[in-house]
Design a protein around this motif. Structure first.
Motif, PDB file in Angstrom:
ATOM      1  N   UNK A   1       0.827  -1.206   0.000  1.00 55.63           N
ATOM      2  CA  UNK A   1       0.000   0.000   0.000  1.00 55.63           C
ATOM      3  C   UNK A   1       0.860   1.255   0.000  1.00 55.63           C
ATOM      4  N   UNK A   2       1.973   1.212   0.706  1.00 54.90           N
ATOM      5  CA  UNK A   2       2.890   2.353   0.705  1.00 54.90           C
ATOM      6  C   UNK A   2       3.460   2.575  -0.696  1.00 54.90           C
ATOM      7  N   UNK A   3       3.826   1.479  -1.367  1.00 56.93           N
ATOM      8  CA  UNK A   3       4.384   1.593  -2.715  1.00 56.93           C
ATOM      9  C   UNK A   3       3.350   2.113  -3.713  1.00 56.93           C
ATOM     10  N   UNK A   4       2.116   1.656  -3.588  1.00 52.42           N
ATOM     11  CA  UNK A   4       1.099   2.115  -4.539  1.00 52.42           C
ATOM     12  C   UNK A   4       0.750   3.583  -4.291  1.00 52.42           C
ATOM     13  N   UNK A   5       0.854   4.029  -3.026  1.00 56.18           N
ATOM     14  CA  UNK A   5       0.587   5.431  -2.716  1.00 56.18           C
ATOM     15  C   UNK A   5       1.731   6.346  -3.147  1.00 56.18           C
ATOM     16  N   UNK A   6       2.935   5.833  -3.138  1.00 60.81           N
ATOM     17  CA  UNK A   6       4.104   6.638  -3.502  1.00 60.81           C
ATOM     18  C   UNK A   6       4.962   5.828  -4.468  1.00 60.81           C
ATOM     19  N   UNK A   7       4.600   5.878  -5.752  1.00 61.57           N
ATOM     20  CA  UNK A   7       5.286   5.077  -6.766  1.00 61.57           C
ATOM     21  C   UNK A   7       6.756   5.445  -6.916  1.00 61.57           C
ATOM     22  N   UNK A   8       7.133   6.654  -6.515  1.00 58.33           N
ATOM     23  CA  UNK A   8       8.546   7.031  -6.641  1.00 58.33           C
ATOM     24  C   UNK A   8       9.422   6.200  -5.701  1.00 58.33           C
ATOM     25  N   UNK A   9       8.865   5.815  -4.556  1.00 61.87           N
ATOM     26  CA  UNK A   9       9.617   4.945  -3.629  1.00 61.87           C
ATOM     27  C   UNK A   9       9.785   3.572  -4.257  1.00 61.87           C
ATOM     28  N   UNK A  10       8.729   3.055  -4.875  1.00 65.11           N
ATOM     29  CA  UNK A  10       8.816   1.749  -5.512  1.00 65.11           C
ATOM     30  C   UNK A  10       9.803   1.762  -6.662  1.00 65.11           C
ATOM     31  N   UNK A  11       9.901   2.903  -7.358  1.00 59.12           N
ATOM     32  CA  UNK A  11      10.832   2.990  -8.485  1.00 59.12           C
ATOM     33  C   UNK A  11      12.281   2.900  -8.027  1.00 59.12           C
ATOM     34  N   UNK A  12      12.559   3.255  -6.792  1.00 63.86           N
ATOM     35  CA  UNK A  12      13.920   3.110  -6.269  1.00 63.86           C
ATOM     36  C   UNK A  12      14.319   1.644  -6.147  1.00 63.86           C
ATOM     37  N   UNK A  13      13.349   0.788  -5.947  1.00 64.16           N
ATOM     38  CA  UNK A  13      13.632  -0.627  -5.729  1.00 64.16           C
ATOM     39  C   UNK A  13      13.498  -1.440  -7.016  1.00 64.16           C
ATOM     40  N   UNK A  14      12.445  -1.193  -7.778  1.00 62.83           N
ATOM     41  CA  UNK A  14      12.199  -1.956  -9.001  1.00 62.83           C
ATOM     42  C   UNK A  14      11.909  -1.008 -10.157  1.00 62.83           C
ATOM     43  N   UNK A  15      12.080  -1.535 -11.342  1.00 61.99           N
ATOM     44  CA  UNK A  15      11.746  -0.761 -12.532  1.00 61.99           C
ATOM     45  C   UNK A  15      10.257  -0.908 -12.793  1.00 61.99           C
TER      46      UNK A  15
ATOM     47  N   UNK B   1       6.652  -0.156 -14.885  1.00 65.74           N
ATOM     48  CA  UNK B   1       6.063   0.140 -16.184  1.00 65.74           C
ATOM     49  C   UNK B   1       4.727   0.826 -15.955  1.00 65.74           C
ATOM     50  N   UNK B   2       4.076   1.222 -17.004  1.00 61.01           N
ATOM     51  CA  UNK B   2       2.855   2.015 -16.861  1.00 61.01           C
ATOM     52  C   UNK B   2       1.714   1.240 -16.191  1.00 61.01           C
ATOM     53  N   UNK B   3       1.641  -0.061 -16.391  1.00 56.89           N
ATOM     54  CA  UNK B   3       0.523  -0.814 -15.824  1.00 56.89           C
ATOM     55  C   UNK B   3       0.881  -1.539 -14.520  1.00 56.89           C
ATOM     56  N   UNK B   4       2.000  -1.205 -13.914  1.00 58.41           N
ATOM     57  CA  UNK B   4       2.392  -1.876 -12.675  1.00 58.41           C
ATOM     58  C   UNK B   4       1.546  -1.453 -11.476  1.00 58.41           C
ATOM     59  N   UNK B   5       0.843  -0.352 -11.592  1.00 60.50           N
ATOM     60  CA  UNK B   5      -0.081   0.022 -10.526  1.00 60.50           C
ATOM     61  C   UNK B   5      -1.162  -1.031 -10.336  1.00 60.50           C
ATOM     62  N   UNK B   6      -1.610  -1.625 -11.448  1.00 56.32           N
ATOM     63  CA  UNK B   6      -2.585  -2.708 -11.376  1.00 56.32           C
ATOM     64  C   UNK B   6      -1.999  -3.940 -10.707  1.00 56.32           C
ATOM     65  N   UNK B   7      -0.719  -4.196 -10.970  1.00 58.70           N
ATOM     66  CA  UNK B   7      -0.059  -5.339 -10.340  1.00 58.70           C
ATOM     67  C   UNK B   7      -0.031  -5.140  -8.830  1.00 58.70           C
ATOM     68  N   UNK B   8       0.287  -3.936  -8.385  1.00 55.13           N
ATOM     69  CA  UNK B   8       0.291  -3.650  -6.941  1.00 55.13           C
ATOM     70  C   UNK B   8      -1.115  -3.821  -6.351  1.00 55.13           C
ATOM     71  N   UNK B   9      -2.121  -3.304  -7.035  1.00 55.70           N
ATOM     72  CA  UNK B   9      -3.497  -3.404  -6.536  1.00 55.70           C
ATOM     73  C   UNK B   9      -3.950  -4.857  -6.462  1.00 55.70           C
ATOM     74  N   UNK B  10      -3.632  -5.643  -7.491  1.00 59.09           N
ATOM     75  CA  UNK B  10      -3.978  -7.069  -7.472  1.00 59.09           C
ATOM     76  C   UNK B  10      -3.244  -7.795  -6.352  1.00 59.09           C
ATOM     77  N   UNK B  11      -1.994  -7.447  -6.155  1.00 60.53           N
ATOM     78  CA  UNK B  11      -1.209  -8.084  -5.094  1.00 60.53           C
ATOM     79  C   UNK B  11      -1.786  -7.770  -3.723  1.00 60.53           C
ATOM     80  N   UNK B  12      -2.201  -6.536  -3.539  1.00 61.91           N
ATOM     81  CA  UNK B  12      -2.796  -6.147  -2.254  1.00 61.91           C
ATOM     82  C   UNK B  12      -4.074  -6.946  -2.005  1.00 61.91           C
ATOM     83  N   UNK B  13      -4.933  -7.052  -3.035  1.00 60.52           N
ATOM     84  CA  UNK B  13      -6.169  -7.825  -2.881  1.00 60.52           C
ATOM     85  C   UNK B  13      -5.863  -9.293  -2.574  1.00 60.52           C
ATOM     86  N   UNK B  14      -4.861  -9.859  -3.240  1.00 59.56           N
ATOM     87  CA  UNK B  14      -4.483 -11.248  -3.028  1.00 59.56           C
ATOM     88  C   UNK B  14      -4.018 -11.468  -1.591  1.00 59.56           C
ATOM     89  N   UNK B  15      -3.110 -10.626  -1.117  1.00 59.73           N
ATOM     90  CA  UNK B  15      -2.584 -10.793   0.241  1.00 59.73           C
ATOM     91  C   UNK B  15      -3.646 -10.502   1.308  1.00 59.73           C
TER      92      UNK B  15
END
Length: 131
Positions: free
Chosen positions: A63-77, A79-93
């Motif tokens: 949730x922190x990464x999806x709220x602040x994508x610049x922090x996530x960009x420091x760790x991983x590269x 792409x434009x649709x990775x916000x959906x990946x984060x949202x799906x991952x949050x729902x899964x967990x």
């Protein structure tokens, strides 16, 4: 036949044919078995509680990464649709965490019932120890 064999085994183990001694030994064994089960169940509750805490930490990080994508960009590269990946991952967990939390609640109820059952068995054992 099985009950007779168990009774004879208890009489032999007690070293007596006295009904009080046989019952005392029988209740001692029941208390030992119940204590073992209670200990196992308590350990499993601790394990599931740790798993729920771990899943909560993962969800918070996602949730922190999806709220602040610049922090996530420091760790991983990203792409434009990775916000959906984060949202799906949050729902899964969250689904896994909710299942584990419900399992923990049910196990805690069972642990309380086991504690009461152990208490009753210990009361019976105390009666025979007093004789």
């Amino acid at each position: 036949m099985d009950n007779l064999v168990r009774l004879l085994e208890l009489a032999y183990s007690a070293g007596s044919v006295s009904a009080v001694e046989i019952m005392r030994l029988g209740f001692q064994r029941e208390v030992q078995e119940e204590r073992g089960w209670f200990s196992f169940l308590y350990g499993w509750c601790v394990h599931v509680a740790d798993r729920v805490a771990y899943l909560n930490a993962i969800i918070q990080e996602l949730e922190f990464c999806i709220d602040d994508m610049s922090v996530a960009q420091l760790v991983v590269e990203l792409r434009s649709d990775d916000g959906l990946v984060f949202a799906d991952s949050i729902m899964y967990f969250k689904a896994i965490r909710d299942f584990e939390a419900e399992k923990l609640a049910n196990m805690q109820l069972f642990l309380q019932a086991s504690a009461a059952h152990l208490g009753r068995r210990m009361q019976f054992l105390a009666r025979f120890n007093a004789m």
